[in-house]
Design a protein around this motif. Structure first.
Motif, PDB file in Angstrom:
ATOM      1  N   CYS A  14       0.844  -1.192   0.000  1.00  0.00           N
ATOM      2  CA  CYS A  14       0.000   0.000   0.000  1.00  0.00           C
ATOM      3  C   CYS A  14       0.887   1.253   0.000  1.00  0.00           C
ATOM      4  O   CYS A  14       1.756   1.396   0.863  1.00  0.00           O
ATOM      5  N   CYS A  17       0.117   3.438   3.530  1.00  0.00           N
ATOM      6  CA  CYS A  17       0.582   3.019   4.861  1.00  0.00           C
ATOM      7  C   CYS A  17       1.688   1.977   4.804  1.00  0.00           C
ATOM      8  O   CYS A  17       2.257   1.638   5.845  1.00  0.00           O
ATOM      9  N   CYS A  32      -6.302  -1.495   0.195  1.00  0.00           N
ATOM     10  CA  CYS A  32      -5.431  -1.877   1.308  1.00  0.00           C
ATOM     11  C   CYS A  32      -6.255  -2.514   2.420  1.00  0.00           C
ATOM     12  O   CYS A  32      -7.224  -1.924   2.900  1.00  0.00           O
ATOM     13  N   CYS A  35      -5.387  -0.043   5.895  1.00  0.00           N
ATOM     14  CA  CYS A  35      -5.921   1.324   6.048  1.00  0.00           C
ATOM     15  C   CYS A  35      -7.133   1.585   5.158  1.00  0.00           C
ATOM     16  O   CYS A  35      -7.727   2.661   5.227  1.00  0.00           O
TER      17      CYS A  35
END
Ligand SMILES: [Zn+2]
Length: 177
Positions: A14, A17, A32, A35
């Motif tokens: 991702c 994050c 993701c 997050c």
């Protein structure tokens, strides 16, 4: 296989994050698992110029670099962020061939897959028929090795490396007969 280099195969983490739960939905986006950010894969805009001389021959270029290094191509290139396609095609023809184009007429749009740096970029090639009043400044530069005029009905599409450009030339050869 070109699909081995699609973003869905290459991008594992991702970008928001950094989690390694970056799941491809099979069609348009990654999500993701950590997050919940969603990242879409879109087409990048590119331009192509169709330029003919008084004999009706089409101006081709030879690619200096990969992808498809050494194959025939048409002038053009990527649209910069914030730039119009019309500006981009004028700029690219000036950079590659030192020609001033005008009288742009939209010809059509052609999707392409462009492998660069280990990842496939999906592009949408926006094709314009362009007018050139003065061919005397013509010289190959930038990412172009050489340029040549070829009658569109006489070019063999196997010499053209990019799949979208093959389709452009086939369609143009059909309408210009
Ligand atoms: Zn994340």
């Amino acid at each position: 296989m070109l699909s081995d280099f699609y973003p869905s195969s290459v991008f594992k983490f991702c970008p928001f994050c950094g989690a390694k739960e970056f799941v491809w939905d099979g069609a348009k986006s990654h999500t993701c698992g950590a997050c919940r950010h969603r990242l879409y894969v879109n087409e990048a805009a590119a331009t192509v110029a169709l330029i003919v001389n008084a004999q009706g021959e089409l101006l081709f270029v030879r690619r200096r670099s990969d992808p498809a290094k050494g194959t025939l191509d048409l002038p053009g290139g990527f649209v910069d962020v914030g730039e119009t396609a019309e500006h981009a095609v004028v700029r690219e023809v000036k950079e590659e061939l030192n020609l001033e184009v005008s009288g742009l007429q939209f010809f059509g749009s052609f999707p392409n897959r462009y492998l660069f740096g280990g990842v496939v970029y999906f592009t949408l090639d926006l094709v314009f028929v362009c007018t050139v009043h003065d061919f005397s400044p013509l010289c190959a530069a930038d990412d172009v090795d050489a340029c040549m005029f070829i009658a569109p009905q006489k070019v063999s599409v196997e010499q053209i490396g990019l799949e979208s450009i093959r389709e452009v030339v086939k369609r143009y050869a059909g309408v210009s007969e």
